[in-house]
Design a protein around this motif. Sequence first.
Motif, short mmCIF file in Angstrom:
data_model
loop_
_atom_site.label_atom_id
_atom_site.label_comp_id
_atom_site.label_asym_id
_atom_site.label_seq_id
_atom_site.Cartn_x
_atom_site.Cartn_y
_atom_site.Cartn_z
N ASP A 149 0.85 -1.19 0.00
CA ASP A 149 0.00 0.00 0.00
C ASP A 149 0.88 1.25 0.00
O ASP A 149 1.62 1.49 0.94
CB ASP A 149 -0.93 0.02 1.23
N GLY A 150 0.83 2.00 -1.07
CA GLY A 150 1.59 3.24 -1.18
C GLY A 150 3.07 3.04 -1.38
O GLY A 150 3.86 3.94 -1.16
N GLY A 151 3.51 1.88 -1.82
CA GLY A 151 4.93 1.62 -2.02
C GLY A 151 5.20 0.82 -3.28
O GLY A 151 4.30 0.58 -4.08
N THR A 152 6.44 0.41 -3.42
CA THR A 152 6.83 -0.31 -4.63
C THR A 152 7.11 -1.78 -4.39
O THR A 152 7.35 -2.52 -5.33
CB THR A 152 8.10 0.32 -5.23
N LYS A 153 7.09 -2.23 -3.15
CA LYS A 153 7.40 -3.63 -2.85
C LYS A 153 6.21 -4.51 -3.20
O LYS A 153 5.06 -4.11 -3.09
CB LYS A 153 7.73 -3.79 -1.38
N THR A 154 6.52 -5.74 -3.63
CA THR A 154 5.47 -6.70 -3.97
C THR A 154 5.80 -8.05 -3.35
O THR A 154 6.96 -8.36 -3.08
CB THR A 154 5.33 -6.88 -5.49
N LEU A 155 4.77 -8.84 -3.15
CA LEU A 155 4.95 -10.21 -2.68
C LEU A 155 5.40 -11.07 -3.85
O LEU A 155 4.98 -10.86 -4.99
CB LEU A 155 3.64 -10.76 -2.12
N GLY A 156 6.23 -12.06 -3.58
CA GLY A 156 6.69 -12.96 -4.62
C GLY A 156 5.57 -13.89 -5.08
O GLY A 156 4.68 -14.25 -4.31
N VAL A 157 5.63 -14.26 -6.35
CA VAL A 157 4.63 -15.17 -6.93
C VAL A 157 5.34 -16.41 -7.45
O VAL A 157 6.25 -16.30 -8.27
CB VAL A 157 3.86 -14.47 -8.08
N PRO A 158 4.94 -17.59 -6.98
CA PRO A 158 5.57 -18.82 -7.46
C PRO A 158 5.01 -19.22 -8.83
O PRO A 158 3.93 -18.75 -9.21
CB PRO A 158 5.18 -19.86 -6.40
N PRO A 159 5.67 -20.10 -9.55
CA PRO A 159 5.08 -20.60 -10.80
C PRO A 159 3.88 -21.49 -10.48
O PRO A 159 3.93 -22.31 -9.57
CB PRO A 159 6.20 -21.41 -11.44
N TYR A 160 2.78 -21.29 -11.21
CA TYR A 160 1.58 -22.09 -10.99
C TYR A 160 0.71 -22.07 -12.23
O TYR A 160 0.88 -21.24 -13.11
CB TYR A 160 0.79 -21.59 -9.77
N HIS A 161 -0.24 -23.00 -12.29
CA HIS A 161 -1.25 -23.00 -13.35
C HIS A 161 -2.49 -23.71 -12.82
O HIS A 161 -2.45 -24.38 -11.80
CB HIS A 161 -0.73 -23.66 -14.63
N PHE A 162 -3.58 -23.50 -13.53
CA PHE A 162 -4.85 -24.14 -13.17
C PHE A 162 -5.06 -25.33 -14.10
O PHE A 162 -4.98 -25.19 -15.31
CB PHE A 162 -6.00 -23.15 -13.29
N SER A 163 -5.34 -26.49 -13.52
CA SER A 163 -5.56 -27.68 -14.34
C SER A 163 -7.03 -27.76 -14.75
O SER A 163 -7.88 -27.07 -14.20
CB SER A 163 -5.17 -28.94 -13.57
N ASN A 164 -7.32 -28.62 -15.71
CA ASN A 164 -8.69 -28.80 -16.19
C ASN A 164 -9.57 -29.52 -15.18
O ASN A 164 -10.79 -29.52 -15.30
CB ASN A 164 -8.68 -29.59 -17.50
N THR A 165 -8.96 -30.14 -14.16
CA THR A 165 -9.72 -30.90 -13.18
C THR A 165 -10.10 -30.07 -11.95
O THR A 165 -10.49 -30.62 -10.93
CB THR A 165 -8.92 -32.13 -12.72
N GLY A 166 -9.96 -28.76 -12.03
CA GLY A 166 -10.32 -27.90 -10.90
C GLY A 166 -9.28 -27.86 -9.80
O GLY A 166 -9.61 -27.69 -8.64
N GLU A 167 -8.01 -28.01 -10.20
CA GLU A 167 -6.93 -27.98 -9.22
C GLU A 167 -5.95 -26.87 -9.58
O GLU A 167 -5.80 -26.50 -10.73
CB GLU A 167 -6.18 -29.31 -9.20
N LEU A 168 -5.28 -26.39 -8.56
CA LEU A 168 -4.19 -25.45 -8.72
C LEU A 168 -2.91 -26.25 -8.59
O LEU A 168 -2.73 -26.98 -7.61
CB LEU A 168 -4.26 -24.36 -7.65
N ALA A 169 -2.03 -26.14 -9.57
CA ALA A 169 -0.75 -26.84 -9.54
C ALA A 169 0.35 -25.82 -9.31
O ALA A 169 0.61 -24.96 -10.16
CB ALA A 169 -0.54 -27.58 -10.86
N VAL A 170 0.99 -25.88 -8.15
CA VAL A 170 2.08 -24.96 -7.82
C VAL A 170 3.39 -25.65 -8.16
O VAL A 170 3.65 -26.75 -7.71
CB VAL A 170 2.04 -24.59 -6.32
N GLY A 171 4.20 -24.99 -8.98
CA GLY A 171 5.51 -25.53 -9.35
C GLY A 171 5.81 -25.46 -10.82
O GLY A 171 6.94 -25.66 -11.23
#
Length: 177
Positions: A149-171
Amino acid sequence: MTDKRLLYRVILKLMAAAGIIALLMVFLNATFNSGGDIDEVSPVISSEVVYLKLANVEEGKVTTVIWENKRVGVIKRSSQTQLGLMQQSSKAPEASIIDLESHPWRSIDATYFVYYDKGDSGYCPLFFERENFKDTCSGIRYDLTGRQDGGTKTLGVPPYHFSNTGELAVGRWTADY
């Protein structure tokens, strides 16, 4: 004779004090250092992928998984927040860290936000309160896109994707092996 005894006593007390201070510094360092550094987010495909059923992720509550010994948080944004993000940009970004950093959503899908559960200072976990994340050590607040809020820092985001089976795959950024 008493002068030597006094000198030895003072030396012994100084050594004990220095040892206690060194021990406290080691404990404090171990408290705020939980392992590897996650500031380097690499698009290299990892051999380990963690799956999370999206049906288990509740709106407004953080769900965490462990990927490569790092806590990864997943939160389902409210419909009002999703609408606000869609008004900023209706087109989803490409699945890469470069595109996500510059996109208003900072996620592949406006419904979910996936992030490393680590604040900016000393590997402290984040605390979620209503529409903000708070770094428990520094007190810095981040919005639901992971921006400070009001700054330039951001949280890191890992590699991920959404599968066709309704799952989130992190990695991985894609489902291709």
